[in-house]
Design a protein around this motif. Structure first.
Motif, PDB file in Angstrom:
ATOM      1  N   ARG A  14     -10.036  -9.224   6.615  1.00 24.40           N
ATOM      2  CA  ARG A  14      -9.053  -8.299   6.059  1.00 24.40           C
ATOM      3  C   ARG A  14      -7.917  -9.056   5.367  1.00 24.40           C
ATOM      4  NH1 ARG A  14     -10.215  -5.434  10.847  1.00 24.40           N
ATOM      5  NH2 ARG A  14      -8.444  -6.389  11.926  1.00 24.40           N
ATOM      6  N   THR A  15      -7.492 -10.148   5.981  1.00 19.13           N
ATOM      7  CA  THR A  15      -6.413 -10.941   5.382  1.00 19.13           C
ATOM      8  C   THR A  15      -6.846 -11.516   4.037  1.00 19.13           C
ATOM      9  OG1 THR A  15      -5.524 -11.514   7.557  1.00 19.13           O
ATOM     10  CG2 THR A  15      -4.910 -12.929   5.708  1.00 19.13           C
ATOM     11  N   ARG A  67      -2.488  -5.131 -11.372  1.00 22.99           N
ATOM     12  CA  ARG A  67      -3.572  -4.172 -11.611  1.00 22.99           C
ATOM     13  C   ARG A  67      -3.670  -3.150 -10.482  1.00 22.99           C
ATOM     14  NH1 ARG A  67      -9.339  -6.667 -12.989  1.00 22.99           N
ATOM     15  NH2 ARG A  67      -8.010  -7.526 -14.665  1.00 22.99           N
ATOM     16  N   TYR A  68      -3.370  -3.570  -9.259  1.00 22.95           N
ATOM     17  CA  TYR A  68      -3.510  -2.683  -8.094  1.00 22.95           C
ATOM     18  C   TYR A  68      -2.186  -2.622  -7.324  1.00 22.95           C
ATOM     19  CZ  TYR A  68      -8.335  -3.943  -9.204  1.00 22.95           C
ATOM     20  OH  TYR A  68      -9.518  -4.193  -9.862  1.00 22.95           O
ATOM     21  N   PRO A  69      -1.105  -2.170  -7.918  1.00 21.76           N
ATOM     22  CA  PRO A  69       0.209  -2.249  -7.266  1.00 21.76           C
ATOM     23  C   PRO A  69       0.336  -1.372  -6.030  1.00 21.76           C
ATOM     24  CG  PRO A  69       0.347  -0.963  -9.289  1.00 21.76           C
ATOM     25  CD  PRO A  69      -1.018  -1.581  -9.270  1.00 21.76           C
ATOM     26  N   THR A  70      -0.249  -0.194  -6.058  1.00 22.57           N
ATOM     27  CA  THR A  70      -0.095   0.708  -4.908  1.00 22.57           C
ATOM     28  C   THR A  70      -0.883   0.212  -3.707  1.00 22.57           C
ATOM     29  OG1 THR A  70       0.084   2.515  -6.509  1.00 22.57           O
ATOM     30  CG2 THR A  70      -0.164   3.119  -4.201  1.00 22.57           C
ATOM     31  N   ILE A  71      -2.106  -0.250  -3.940  1.00 27.47           N
ATOM     32  CA  ILE A  71      -2.909  -0.797  -2.843  1.00 27.47           C
ATOM     33  C   ILE A  71      -2.219  -2.011  -2.244  1.00 27.47           C
ATOM     34  CG2 ILE A  71      -5.092  -1.901  -2.245  1.00 27.47           C
ATOM     35  CD1 ILE A  71      -6.445  -0.216  -4.372  1.00 27.47           C
ATOM     36  N   GLU A  72      -1.648  -2.836  -3.100  1.00 26.65           N
ATOM     37  CA  GLU A  72      -0.970  -4.031  -2.606  1.00 26.65           C
ATOM     38  C   GLU A  72       0.266  -3.656  -1.792  1.00 26.65           C
ATOM     39  OE1 GLU A  72       1.436  -7.393  -2.068  1.00 26.65           O
ATOM     40  OE2 GLU A  72       2.047  -5.702  -3.325  1.00 26.65           O
ATOM     41  N   ARG A 119      -0.544  -2.206   1.635  1.00 26.58           N
ATOM     42  CA  ARG A 119      -1.281  -3.127   2.509  1.00 26.58           C
ATOM     43  C   ARG A 119      -2.546  -2.463   3.052  1.00 26.58           C
ATOM     44  NH1 ARG A 119       0.679  -7.884   1.415  1.00 26.58           N
ATOM     45  NH2 ARG A 119       0.444  -8.742   3.503  1.00 26.58           N
ATOM     46  N   LEU A 120      -3.217  -1.730   2.179  1.00 24.05           N
ATOM     47  CA  LEU A 120      -4.360  -0.913   2.581  1.00 24.05           C
ATOM     48  C   LEU A 120      -5.439  -1.724   3.284  1.00 24.05           C
ATOM     49  CD1 LEU A 120      -5.976   1.769   2.466  1.00 24.05           C
ATOM     50  CD2 LEU A 120      -6.857   1.006   0.249  1.00 24.05           C
TER      51      LEU A 120
END
Length: 233
Positions: free
Chosen positions: A185-186, A198-203, A206-207
């Motif tokens: 996961r890490t 590119r993936y600001p919300t996921i980052e 911390r999904l």
């Protein structure tokens, strides 16, 4: 002249024959029965999965001949049906809700359903395509009657039931197949961090580090129940 004794009087009573022992009984094992077949099938499915259950392997575990199983079950598909329904047995009566809080009843039912399927991971793959047995139908009746008594209109009842059904099955399949180590996961989250533009919300959320499966399931269930509550009569 003295009369000869009749043929009936002269015959000795025959000793009753002892029933033939089965191979299981001779080996000190309980005789073959449908409950024993089902329990052994569940154990085999837990160990080997759906692809690992054959009538020959089941018979070997039972210490019986494969043909002897067919005195109790028609075929392997019937074994799947019976094993699935046994694995999803629910301890509560399907006719009576335990509390006056319909939300609590729904949550308890569906959380138990999820726990049963996680205990028997093969069950999720069988559930959508098998004949529904009494235990599964009992769960659905309890869910349906609880929602209906809570005021969910008949026009919305089926959609509510299938939405909850799909949520539980989907959450179970995801949990059973997305079991990663902390290091995995890490590493996954670090890759996303490197692509944060590119993936600001996921980052930000911390999904990929989130491993709170139980908490996520309950919160998602609350979202669904909140939506159902707004549709009540």
């Amino acid at each position: 002249m003295a009369e000869k004794p009749s043929g009936t009087e002269n015959k000795r009573p025959r000793r009753a024959r002892a029933p033939l022992q089965s191979a299981q009984e001779r080996n000190g094992e309980p005789p073959l029965s449908l409950p024993r077949i089902v329990a052994t099938a569940v154990d085999l499915l837990d160990a080997e999965g759906v692809d690992g259950l054959t009538m020959r392997r089941l018979a070997d575990r039972l210490g019986a001949g494969a043909m002897s199983l067919y005195w109790h079950v028609e075929n392997k598909e019937k074994v799947f049906d019976l094993a699935l329904d046994s694995a999803l047995q629910y301890p509560a009566s399907p006719q009576v809700a335990d509390t006056l809080d319909w939300r609590e009843d729904v949550v308890r039912l569906l959380e138990d359903w999820r726990v049963c399927m996680l205990r028997h991971p093969w069950s999720a793959s069988l559930l959508p395509r098998r004949a529904l047995g009494p235990n599964i139908l009992g769960r659905l009746e309890l869910l349906s009657s609880t929602l209906s008594r809570a005021g969910v209109a008949d026009a919305d009842l089926n959609a509510a039931i299938w939405s909850l059904w799909n949520y539980v099955i989907g959450a179970t399949i995801t949990r059973a197949n997305f079991d990663r180590t902390d290091d995995d996961r890490t590493a996954a989250q670090q890759r996303v961090t490197g692509l944060s533009e590119r993936y600001p919300t996921i980052e930000r959320s911390r999904l990929l580090l989130d491993s709170d499966w139980d908490g996520t399931f309950r919160k998602g269930l609350d979202f669904l129940i909140d939506g159902i509550a707004t549709k009540k009569e």
